[in-house]
Design a protein around this motif. Structure first.
Motif, PDB file in Angstrom:
ATOM      1  N   TRP A  31       0.984  -1.375  -0.504  1.00  0.00           N
ATOM      2  CA  TRP A  31       0.232   0.225  -0.231  1.00  0.00           C
ATOM      3  C   TRP A  31       0.865   1.909  -0.279  1.00  0.00           C
ATOM      4  O   TRP A  31       1.949   1.433   0.679  1.00  0.00           O
ATOM      5  N   ILE A  32       0.505   1.990  -0.916  1.00  0.00           N
ATOM      6  CA  ILE A  32       1.348   3.043  -1.163  1.00  0.00           C
ATOM      7  C   ILE A  32       1.108   4.599  -0.449  1.00  0.00           C
ATOM      8  O   ILE A  32      -0.649   4.905  -1.155  1.00  0.00           O
ATOM      9  N   GLN A  33       1.543   5.214   0.356  1.00  0.00           N
ATOM     10  CA  GLN A  33       0.653   6.408   0.960  1.00  0.00           C
ATOM     11  C   GLN A  33       1.447   7.087   0.816  1.00  0.00           C
ATOM     12  O   GLN A  33       2.075   7.876  -1.157  1.00  0.00           O
ATOM     13  N   ASP A  34       0.686   8.739   0.730  1.00  0.00           N
ATOM     14  CA  ASP A  34       0.429   9.696   0.648  1.00  0.00           C
ATOM     15  C   ASP A  34       2.066  10.332   1.209  1.00  0.00           C
ATOM     16  O   ASP A  34       2.618  11.115   0.504  1.00  0.00           O
ATOM     17  N   GLU A  35       2.141  10.324   2.086  1.00  0.00           N
ATOM     18  CA  GLU A  35       3.011  11.012   3.302  1.00  0.00           C
ATOM     19  C   GLU A  35       4.457  10.394   2.803  1.00  0.00           C
ATOM     20  O   GLU A  35       4.413   9.260   2.872  1.00  0.00           O
ATOM     21  N   PRO A  36       5.707  10.620   2.891  1.00  0.00           N
ATOM     22  CA  PRO A  36       6.908  10.249   2.892  1.00  0.00           C
ATOM     23  C   PRO A  36       7.326   9.132   3.941  1.00  0.00           C
ATOM     24  O   PRO A  36       7.443   9.522   4.820  1.00  0.00           O
ATOM     25  N   LEU A  37       8.272   8.112   3.532  1.00  0.00           N
ATOM     26  CA  LEU A  37       8.427   7.694   4.980  1.00  0.00           C
ATOM     27  C   LEU A  37       9.600   8.047   5.851  1.00  0.00           C
ATOM     28  O   LEU A  37      10.404   8.720   4.710  1.00  0.00           O
ATOM     29  N   LEU A  38      10.299   8.180   6.491  1.00  0.00           N
ATOM     30  CA  LEU A  38      11.167   8.660   7.242  1.00  0.00           C
ATOM     31  C   LEU A  38      12.469   7.277   7.766  1.00  0.00           C
ATOM     32  O   LEU A  38      12.175   6.749   8.310  1.00  0.00           O
ATOM     33  N   CYS A  39      13.750   7.892   6.902  1.00  0.00           N
ATOM     34  CA  CYS A  39      14.513   7.179   7.197  1.00  0.00           C
ATOM     35  C   CYS A  39      15.409   7.590   7.910  1.00  0.00           C
ATOM     36  O   CYS A  39      16.596   9.105   7.468  1.00  0.00           O
ATOM     37  N   LYS A  40      16.195   7.319   9.345  1.00  0.00           N
ATOM     38  CA  LYS A  40      16.646   8.121  10.073  1.00  0.00           C
ATOM     39  C   LYS A  40      18.115   7.059  10.841  1.00  0.00           C
ATOM     40  O   LYS A  40      17.911   6.088  10.324  1.00  0.00           O
ATOM     41  N   TYR A  41      18.917   7.290  11.055  1.00  0.00           N
ATOM     42  CA  TYR A  41      20.979   7.404  11.615  1.00  0.00           C
ATOM     43  C   TYR A  41      19.889   6.911  13.152  1.00  0.00           C
ATOM     44  O   TYR A  41      20.425   8.151  13.183  1.00  0.00           O
ATOM     45  N   GLU A  42      20.546   6.174  14.043  1.00  0.00           N
ATOM     46  CA  GLU A  42      20.641   6.340  15.218  1.00  0.00           C
ATOM     47  C   GLU A  42      21.456   5.410  15.750  1.00  0.00           C
ATOM     48  O   GLU A  42      22.123   4.570  15.181  1.00  0.00           O
ATOM     49  N   LYS A  43      22.593   5.989  16.866  1.00  0.00           N
ATOM     50  CA  LYS A  43      22.906   4.514  17.228  1.00  0.00           C
ATOM     51  C   LYS A  43      22.474   4.230  18.661  1.00  0.00           C
ATOM     52  O   LYS A  43      22.090   5.250  20.136  1.00  0.00           O
ATOM     53  N   ARG A  44      22.329   2.923  18.785  1.00  0.00           N
ATOM     54  CA  ARG A  44      21.331   2.227  20.072  1.00  0.00           C
ATOM     55  C   ARG A  44      23.009   1.620  20.148  1.00  0.00           C
ATOM     56  O   ARG A  44      23.281   0.677  19.780  1.00  0.00           O
ATOM     57  N   ARG A  45      23.305   1.928  21.946  1.00  0.00           N
ATOM     58  CA  ARG A  45      23.864   1.272  22.558  1.00  0.00           C
ATOM     59  C   ARG A  45      24.534   1.025  22.302  1.00  0.00           C
ATOM     60  O   ARG A  45      25.468  -0.249  21.411  1.00  0.00           O
ATOM     61  N   GLY A  46      26.078   1.979  21.322  1.00  0.00           N
ATOM     62  CA  GLY A  46      27.025   1.770  20.813  1.00  0.00           C
ATOM     63  C   GLY A  46      26.644   1.463  19.236  1.00  0.00           C
ATOM     64  O   GLY A  46      28.119   1.996  18.581  1.00  0.00           O
ATOM     65  N   LYS A  47      25.243   0.876  18.921  1.00  0.00           N
ATOM     66  CA  LYS A  47      25.733   0.255  17.656  1.00  0.00           C
ATOM     67  C   LYS A  47      24.721   1.250  16.856  1.00  0.00           C
ATOM     68  O   LYS A  47      24.023   1.790  17.158  1.00  0.00           O
ATOM     69  N   PRO A  48      25.634   1.672  14.977  1.00  0.00           N
ATOM     70  CA  PRO A  48      24.424   2.444  14.324  1.00  0.00           C
ATOM     71  C   PRO A  48      23.198   1.614  13.780  1.00  0.00           C
ATOM     72  O   PRO A  48      23.398   0.388  13.788  1.00  0.00           O
ATOM     73  N   THR A  49      22.288   2.237  14.244  1.00  0.00           N
ATOM     74  CA  THR A  49      21.274   1.454  13.386  1.00  0.00           C
ATOM     75  C   THR A  49      20.319   2.349  12.094  1.00  0.00           C
ATOM     76  O   THR A  49      20.675   2.971  12.344  1.00  0.00           O
ATOM     77  N   THR A  50      19.591   1.580  11.452  1.00  0.00           N
ATOM     78  CA  THR A  50      18.505   2.438  10.622  1.00  0.00           C
ATOM     79  C   THR A  50      17.105   2.143  11.024  1.00  0.00           C
ATOM     80  O   THR A  50      17.006   1.442  11.266  1.00  0.00           O
ATOM     81  N   ILE A  51      16.544   3.374  11.194  1.00  0.00           N
ATOM     82  CA  ILE A  51      15.273   3.455  11.158  1.00  0.00           C
ATOM     83  C   ILE A  51      14.102   3.788  10.021  1.00  0.00           C
ATOM     84  O   ILE A  51      14.336   4.971  10.006  1.00  0.00           O
ATOM     85  N   ILE A  52      13.126   3.262   9.943  1.00  0.00           N
ATOM     86  CA  ILE A  52      12.316   3.351   8.916  1.00  0.00           C
ATOM     87  C   ILE A  52      10.585   3.322   9.971  1.00  0.00           C
ATOM     88  O   ILE A  52      10.442   3.510  10.494  1.00  0.00           O
ATOM     89  N   ALA A  53      10.341   4.599   9.235  1.00  0.00           N
ATOM     90  CA  ALA A  53       9.068   5.189   9.984  1.00  0.00           C
ATOM     91  C   ALA A  53       8.231   5.807   9.456  1.00  0.00           C
ATOM     92  O   ALA A  53       8.422   6.244   8.842  1.00  0.00           O
ATOM     93  N   GLY A  54       6.772   6.077   9.390  1.00  0.00           N
ATOM     94  CA  GLY A  54       5.788   6.476   9.373  1.00  0.00           C
ATOM     95  C   GLY A  54       5.306   5.638   8.034  1.00  0.00           C
ATOM     96  O   GLY A  54       4.334   6.161   7.533  1.00  0.00           O
ATOM     97  N   TYR A  55       4.945   4.673   8.010  1.00  0.00           N
ATOM     98  CA  TYR A  55       4.162   3.814   7.149  1.00  0.00           C
ATOM     99  C   TYR A  55       2.877   3.757   7.996  1.00  0.00           C
ATOM    100  O   TYR A  55       2.515   2.835   8.760  1.00  0.00           O
ATOM    101  N   ASN A  56       2.060   4.202   7.203  1.00  0.00           N
ATOM    102  CA  ASN A  56       0.628   3.423   8.042  1.00  0.00           C
ATOM    103  C   ASN A  56      -0.181   2.890   6.889  1.00  0.00           C
ATOM    104  O   ASN A  56      -1.275   2.587   7.351  1.00  0.00           O
ATOM    105  N   GLY A  57      -0.158   1.671   6.319  1.00  0.00           N
ATOM    106  CA  GLY A  57      -0.955   0.983   6.072  1.00  0.00           C
ATOM    107  C   GLY A  57      -0.879  -0.181   6.578  1.00  0.00           C
ATOM    108  O   GLY A  57      -0.949  -0.188   7.835  1.00  0.00           O
ATOM    109  N   ALA A  58      -1.109  -1.309   6.380  1.00  0.00           N
ATOM    110  CA  ALA A  58      -1.490  -3.017   6.625  1.00  0.00           C
ATOM    111  C   ALA A  58      -0.138  -3.423   7.457  1.00  0.00           C
ATOM    112  O   ALA A  58       1.272  -3.116   6.856  1.00  0.00           O
ATOM    113  N   ALA A  59      -0.493  -4.239   8.350  1.00  0.00           N
ATOM    114  CA  ALA A  59       0.739  -4.540   9.568  1.00  0.00           C
ATOM    115  C   ALA A  59       1.006  -5.923   8.735  1.00  0.00           C
ATOM    116  O   ALA A  59       2.504  -6.275   8.879  1.00  0.00           O
ATOM    117  N   SER A  60       0.343  -6.483   8.075  1.00  0.00           N
ATOM    118  CA  SER A  60       1.403  -7.601   7.078  1.00  0.00           C
ATOM    119  C   SER A  60       1.826  -6.618   6.131  1.00  0.00           C
ATOM    120  O   SER A  60       3.337  -7.937   5.722  1.00  0.00           O
TER     121      SER A  60
END
Length: 110
Positions: A31-60
């Motif tokens: 399901w393609i949404q109108d708002e863009p997905l947010l792609c962030k970079y964070e360090k969690r417990r000293g390790k790099p992680t990429t986080i994708i947020a903002g998806y509002n479609g179906a859980a499956s």
């Protein structure tokens, strides 16, 4: 006598199904949404992680999207609090993949 003729002799009442073309590796239908997905970079417990947020479609669809991203990059990750968390800094590859799927992507931070 070829294999088809032999099979017709063995099973005269059988009607073969029409051959369908094999499915090509097409893009999954998310399901393609109108708002863009947010792609962030964070360090969690000293390790790099990429986080994708903002998806509002179906859980499956969200789970399938996370699975495909993890398989594409051959890395670990998971879903938590409606975010896809990927181990490592893969923002560029993830954004390229999401754009190829038809999503709008916005890079947040750095």
């Amino acid at each position: 006598m070829d294999l088809q003729d032999q099979l017709k002799n063995l099973f005269p009442d059988h009607v073969p199904e029409p051959e369908s073309s094999p499915k090509s590796a097409s893009k999954p239908d998310f399901w393609i949404q109108d708002e863009p997905l947010l792609c962030k970079y964070e360090k969690r417990r000293g390790k790099p992680t990429t986080i994708i947020a903002g998806y509002n479609g179906a859980a499956s669809d969200f789970k399938e999207l996370a699975k495909q991203i993890k398989q594409l990059l051959s890395v670990g990750g998971g879903i938590k609090d409606e975010q896809i968390i990927i181990q490592g800094d893969y923002r560029d590859k993830i954004m390229e993949f999401l754009r190829a799927q038809g999503f709008q992507v916005k890079r947040v931070g750095g």
